[in-house]
Design an enzyme around this catalytic site. Structure first.
Site, PDB file in Angstrom:
ATOM      1  CE  LYS A  16      19.711   6.491  21.415  1.00 30.63           C
ATOM      2  NZ  LYS A  16      20.247   4.705  21.148  1.00 30.63           N
ATOM      3  CE  LYS A  25      23.287   8.636  20.979  1.00 25.48           C
ATOM      4  NZ  LYS A  25      23.169   7.366  20.613  1.00 25.48           N
TER       5      LYS A  25
HETATM    6 ZN    ZN Z   1      20.058   0.240  19.806  1.00 29.11          ZN
END
Ligand code: ZN
Length: 328
Positions: free
Chosen positions: A201, A254
């Site tokens: 991420k 992401k």
């Molecule tokens: Zn978070």
């Protein structure tokens, strides 16, 4: 031989021909719809920067999940928007927390049989400071503690599984969280609950509108000491390798569109089921253009989703899920 012998345009001549040779497809079953659960009853509060996205009280969320199920959507991803926050984010693992109550209500509805209920695991929606872990402050300086945060995140994962989550999805980016969660889940009798890791991420500007939706804007500093540097492709692969070694069952990439190369590389290297999260900023950016009439909504939406599937994602978490499913 006549020139040219190979004419690729032959296979583009009609809609039927194009359909027959199409390489990538979108299906409602491969879409996951994010939901933001808030306190109250009959509440549908639109997020200003995300047209068509709402904070929903649990009763409204159940209706939304039922509609998702009717549309054949594959799953819902739940986030909690609690009224009360504290330093540690204790609402994240409270047995009567907003997400836990939401999960129980959704699992009690008939809709939950035809789609998968995924619970985001993080502390940032529940902490008063908006960081994803425990903050150690020393005057001007602050640090997000890794190991003490992991212990709370693991407790949160077990609590969400206990409340009925079919999958738990840690999004915090602390080191060692997957192994810790697996151990705590197993000890809690949840050995069959899969972990979907937000393995790589990135610290991204495209999360901005989400923070309004989830009320999780950091009150100071930023998340660059735990979320990844957007410049690092090799490091992303190391993060994924580590999460797989620790026991991750599936991966979630992401953001999606600014990181399609990372999705493709992960697809080529790893065999785990992998989703991608078309994040709030990607959604809001497209909507801003739709509102001005600068992009054709339906085509641009489907093309953005197709690009993520083509990059290698098996499924897509997207705020467009319901709109796209209606067309597909
Ligand atoms: Zn978070």
């Amino acid at each position: 031989m006549e020139f040219p012998a190979t004419r690729l345009r032959r296979l583009r001549s009609t809609a039927a021909m194009r359909s027959l040779v199409r390489e990538t497809h979108l299906h409602p079953a491969a879409l996951v719809y994010p939901l933001f659960l808030c306190e109250g009853e009959g509440v549908r509060r639109e997020v200003a920067s995300m047209p068509g996205v709402f904070n929903l009280s649990i009763d409204e969320a159940v209706k939304e999940v039922e509609e998702c199920a009717e549309l054949g959507i594959g799953g819902v991803l739940l986030f909690g928007v609690p009224d009360e926050k504290d330093d540690q984010g204790s609402g994240a693992w409270a047995a009567d927390g907003i997400t836990q109550r939401g999960l129980r209500a959704i699992k009690a509805s008939s809709a939950s049989k035809s789609l998968v209920t995924i619970a985001d695991v993080c502390l940032c929606e529940y902490t008063s400071h908006g960081h994803c872990g425990i903050v150690q402050r020393d005057g001007e300086h602050y640090a997000i503690e890794n190991d003490s945060s992991v212990a709370l995140l693991a407790k949160t994962a077990a609590s969400l599984a206990e409340a009925g989550a079919d999958i738990v999805a840690p999004s915090d980016m602390m080191d060692g969280r997957i192994a810790a969660m697996r151990a705590v889940l197993d000890a809690a009798g949840k050995a069959d609950t899969p972990i979907m890791s937000y393995a790589s991420k990135f610290a991204s500007a495209f999360y901005g509108p989400f923070r309004e939706a989830a009320g999780s804007t950091p009150q100071f500093g930023d998340r660059r000491t735990y979320q990844m540097d957007g410049a690092n492709r090799r490091e992303a692969m190391r993060e994924i390798e580590q999460d797989i070694a620790e026991g991750a069952d599936m991966l979630l990439m992401k953001p999606a569109m600014p990181y399609l190369d990372i999705i493709r590389e992960a697809r080529d290297r790893f065999d785990l089921p992998m989703g991608a999260y078309q994040v709030s900023g990607e959604y809001s950016m497209l909507h801003a253009a739709f509102q001005r009439g600068w992009l054709e909504p339906e085509r641009a939406m489907l093309e953005s989703l197709l690009s993520i599937r083509r990059a290698g994602a098996d499924f897509i978490v997207t705020y467009f899920a319901m709109n796209a499913a209606k067309i597909l």
